[in-house]
Write an enzyme that holds these catalytic residues in place. Sequence first.
Site, PDB file in Angstrom:
ATOM      1  N   ASN A  88       0.825  -1.199   0.000  1.00 18.68           N
ATOM      2  CA  ASN A  88       0.000   0.000   0.000  1.00 18.68           C
ATOM      3  C   ASN A  88       0.869   1.263   0.000  1.00 18.68           C
ATOM      4  O   ASN A  88       1.898   1.296   0.667  1.00 18.68           O
ATOM      5  CB  ASN A  88      -0.893   0.014   1.252  1.00 18.68           C
ATOM      6  CG  ASN A  88      -1.754  -1.223   1.358  1.00 18.68           C
ATOM      7  OD1 ASN A  88      -2.340  -1.666   0.386  1.00 18.68           O
ATOM      8  ND2 ASN A  88      -1.822  -1.800   2.546  1.00 18.68           N
ATOM      9  N   GLN A  95      -2.010   2.518   3.665  1.00 20.68           N
ATOM     10  CA  GLN A  95      -0.700   2.484   4.317  1.00 20.68           C
ATOM     11  C   GLN A  95      -0.817   3.103   5.705  1.00 20.68           C
ATOM     12  O   GLN A  95      -1.325   4.211   5.864  1.00 20.68           O
ATOM     13  CB  GLN A  95       0.334   3.245   3.481  1.00 20.68           C
ATOM     14  CG  GLN A  95       1.746   3.123   4.029  1.00 20.68           C
ATOM     15  CD  GLN A  95       2.792   3.830   3.163  1.00 20.68           C
ATOM     16  OE1 GLN A  95       2.462   4.569   2.236  1.00 20.68           O
ATOM     17  NE2 GLN A  95       4.047   3.603   3.473  1.00 20.68           N
ATOM     18  N   HIS A 101       6.941  -1.413   2.830  1.00 25.33           N
ATOM     19  CA  HIS A 101       6.917  -2.819   3.211  1.00 25.33           C
ATOM     20  C   HIS A 101       5.941  -3.555   2.308  1.00 25.33           C
ATOM     21  O   HIS A 101       5.017  -2.973   1.767  1.00 25.33           O
ATOM     22  CB  HIS A 101       6.559  -3.017   4.688  1.00 25.33           C
ATOM     23  CG  HIS A 101       5.259  -2.405   5.102  1.00 25.33           C
ATOM     24  ND1 HIS A 101       5.081  -1.045   5.264  1.00 25.33           N
ATOM     25  CD2 HIS A 101       4.061  -2.977   5.395  1.00 25.33           C
ATOM     26  CE1 HIS A 101       3.841  -0.808   5.647  1.00 25.33           C
ATOM     27  NE2 HIS A 101       3.196  -1.954   5.724  1.00 25.33           N
ATOM     28  N   HIS A 103       3.497  -6.997   2.173  1.00 29.00           N
ATOM     29  CA  HIS A 103       2.853  -8.083   2.913  1.00 29.00           C
ATOM     30  C   HIS A 103       2.925  -9.364   2.096  1.00 29.00           C
ATOM     31  O   HIS A 103       2.619  -9.362   0.904  1.00 29.00           O
ATOM     32  CB  HIS A 103       1.380  -7.750   3.172  1.00 29.00           C
ATOM     33  CG  HIS A 103       1.167  -6.589   4.065  1.00 29.00           C
ATOM     34  ND1 HIS A 103       0.909  -6.726   5.412  1.00 29.00           N
ATOM     35  CD2 HIS A 103       1.181  -5.252   3.813  1.00 29.00           C
ATOM     36  CE1 HIS A 103       0.755  -5.524   5.944  1.00 29.00           C
ATOM     37  NE2 HIS A 103       0.917  -4.613   4.997  1.00 29.00           N
TER      38      HIS A 103
END
Length: 138
Positions: A88, A95, A101, A103
């Site tokens: 995101n 986010q 990052h 997932h």
Amino acid sequence: MKKEDCIFCKIANGEIPSKTLYEDEAFRVILDLGPATRGHALILPKNHFDNLYELSDEAASGVMKLARKMAGIMTEKLNCDGFNLVQNNGETAGQTVFHFHMHLIPRYKGDGQRIKIGWIPGEPDQEELEEIKKTIAE
């Protein structure tokens, strides 16, 4: 380059303990503390990037190679039935931690999770599609 007040920088660089699944010089992969499913993990770059737009080409390439590797390992070891990669960018997109990052979400038949990024398909006409194409591609 780390950001002093970034919790994911601290986790990625080992300053805060985590359940680490993988680590190299550029990334750490950890189990998510609020998992969507069994085995839900996060890929964290050790360098700070707020989001995809700030990610270097080298880091972008590295994260996708690592995602592919980890998805294969996790699918085999966890016997999951499918796999989601989720990333995101920006608050509107979901986010919540402003350190890039990705997932890694193993999926299991009947896991009760639905893809939260679902959408209602629009019905643009050809003129609108052409306008959008020109805006982006020309």
